[in-house]
Design a protein around this motif. Structure first.
Motif, PDB file in Angstrom:
ATOM      1  N   GLU A 106       0.816  -1.216   0.000  1.00 22.29           N
ATOM      2  CA  GLU A 106       0.000   0.000   0.000  1.00 22.29           C
ATOM      3  C   GLU A 106       0.853   1.271   0.000  1.00 22.29           C
ATOM      4  OE1 GLU A 106      -3.513   2.189   2.556  1.00 22.29           O
ATOM      5  OE2 GLU A 106      -3.168   0.063   2.868  1.00 22.29           O
ATOM      6  N   GLU A 107       1.881   1.307   0.840  1.00 20.05           N
ATOM      7  CA  GLU A 107       2.736   2.500   0.917  1.00 20.05           C
ATOM      8  C   GLU A 107       3.481   2.730  -0.401  1.00 20.05           C
ATOM      9  OE1 GLU A 107       6.600   4.009   3.428  1.00 20.05           O
ATOM     10  OE2 GLU A 107       5.164   2.699   4.447  1.00 20.05           O
ATOM     11  N   GLU A 108       3.967   1.653  -0.992  1.00 16.39           N
ATOM     12  CA  GLU A 108       4.682   1.755  -2.267  1.00 16.39           C
ATOM     13  C   GLU A 108       3.731   2.217  -3.375  1.00 16.39           C
ATOM     14  OE1 GLU A 108       7.728  -0.947  -4.934  1.00 16.39           O
ATOM     15  OE2 GLU A 108       6.528  -1.923  -3.380  1.00 16.39           O
ATOM     16  N   PHE A 109       2.494   1.688  -3.371  1.00 15.66           N
ATOM     17  CA  PHE A 109       1.492   2.105  -4.342  1.00 15.66           C
ATOM     18  C   PHE A 109       1.200   3.601  -4.203  1.00 15.66           C
ATOM     19  CE2 PHE A 109      -3.003   3.097  -5.110  1.00 15.66           C
ATOM     20  CZ  PHE A 109      -3.060   2.881  -6.484  1.00 15.66           C
ATOM     21  N   GLU A 110       1.018   4.063  -2.967  1.00 13.97           N
ATOM     22  CA  GLU A 110       0.712   5.479  -2.728  1.00 13.97           C
ATOM     23  C   GLU A 110       1.863   6.381  -3.180  1.00 13.97           C
ATOM     24  OE1 GLU A 110      -2.169   6.754  -2.027  1.00 13.97           O
ATOM     25  OE2 GLU A 110      -3.102   4.788  -1.709  1.00 13.97           O
ATOM     26  N   THR A 111       3.111   5.946  -2.944  1.00 22.86           N
ATOM     27  CA  THR A 111       4.280   6.715  -3.369  1.00 22.86           C
ATOM     28  C   THR A 111       4.327   6.798  -4.902  1.00 22.86           C
ATOM     29  OG1 THR A 111       5.502   6.047  -1.400  1.00 22.86           O
ATOM     30  CG2 THR A 111       6.813   6.826  -3.274  1.00 22.86           C
ATOM     31  N   LEU A 112       4.068   5.681  -5.557  1.00 18.02           N
ATOM     32  CA  LEU A 112       4.056   5.642  -7.017  1.00 18.02           C
ATOM     33  C   LEU A 112       2.931   6.504  -7.571  1.00 18.02           C
ATOM     34  CD1 LEU A 112       5.188   4.507  -9.640  1.00 18.02           C
ATOM     35  CD2 LEU A 112       3.801   2.453  -9.269  1.00 18.02           C
ATOM     36  N   LYS A 113       1.751   6.399  -6.978  1.00 19.71           N
ATOM     37  CA  LYS A 113       0.613   7.195  -7.428  1.00 19.71           C
ATOM     38  C   LYS A 113       0.901   8.692  -7.262  1.00 19.71           C
ATOM     39  CE  LYS A 113      -4.415   7.482  -7.109  1.00 19.71           C
ATOM     40  NZ  LYS A 113      -4.407   8.796  -7.664  1.00 19.71           N
TER      41      LYS A 113
END
Length: 193
Positions: A106-113
């Motif tokens: 989730e954290e990696e997804f949010e950073t990418l987004k």
């Protein structure tokens, strides 16, 4: 600094150790690292030279059949100074490991987004990242010029911005065209579910 694919492969294999460029001003320095489709290329040294100083052995080290062939290419280019650039293969491209990562926490997804939202926010053409990823997904390995028409963008704009997506591990370059990486596929799946 751009290279033809055959020259990149020669650099990685150790068969090519020189490049020659005609530039108005030097755009690389000794120690510079350049990310390419075959990995990271290191600039060892740069030297301003004249066309007459190019030798057949130098041309061979740059992937050309003769000094004459290399000189003809340089003479056909716009005005500028001639630079002899010594280079070598440095390491594998760190984006390769990144793009192969299938699961996004989730954290990696949010950073990418957030990174993609920033690209959209500061673009003169508005939101483009998701549309471009979808165009690549729907048209794998399509020539950049044809993909640009489908995406309603200029070819050079598309190529420049796909490199930004590649830097985030979302796309893979091919000859011709692009595909989404496993990471790119997963990102699109998460934002459209």
């Amino acid at each position: 600094m751009l290279f033809k694919q055959k020259h990149l492969e020669g650099i990685k294999a150790g068969n090519i150790s020189l490049a020659f460029r005609k530039w108005k001003r030097l755009s690389v320095n000794a120690g510079s690292l350049i990310k390419t489709s075959v990995g990271v290329i290191k600039i060892i040294s740069t030297k301003e030279i004249s066309l007459g100083e190019i030798t057949d052995p130098d041309a061979a080290k740059a992937g050309f059949a003769s000094a004459q062939a290399l000189v003809q290419l340089l003479e056909s280019q716009k005005e500028g100074l001639i630079y002899k650039i010594e280079l070598s293969f440095d390491s594998e491209d760190p984006r390769i490991e990144l793009r192969e990562k299938v699961s996004l926490e989730e954290e990696e997804f949010e950073t990418l987004k957030a990174a993609l939202d920033n690209l959209d926010k500061f673009s003169k053409v508005g939101k483009w990242t998701t549309k471009t990823l979808q165009a690549i997904q729907e048209n794998p390995k399509m020539k950049a010029a044809d993909l640009a028409v489908k995406a309603k963008k200029e070819k050079e704009w598309l190529k420049l911005n796909v490199r930004k997506l590649k830097g985030l591990g979302l796309t893979i370059s091919h000859e011709p065209g692009y595909t989404l990486s496993p990471r790119g596929e997963e990102y699109l799946r998460l934002i459209t579910k």
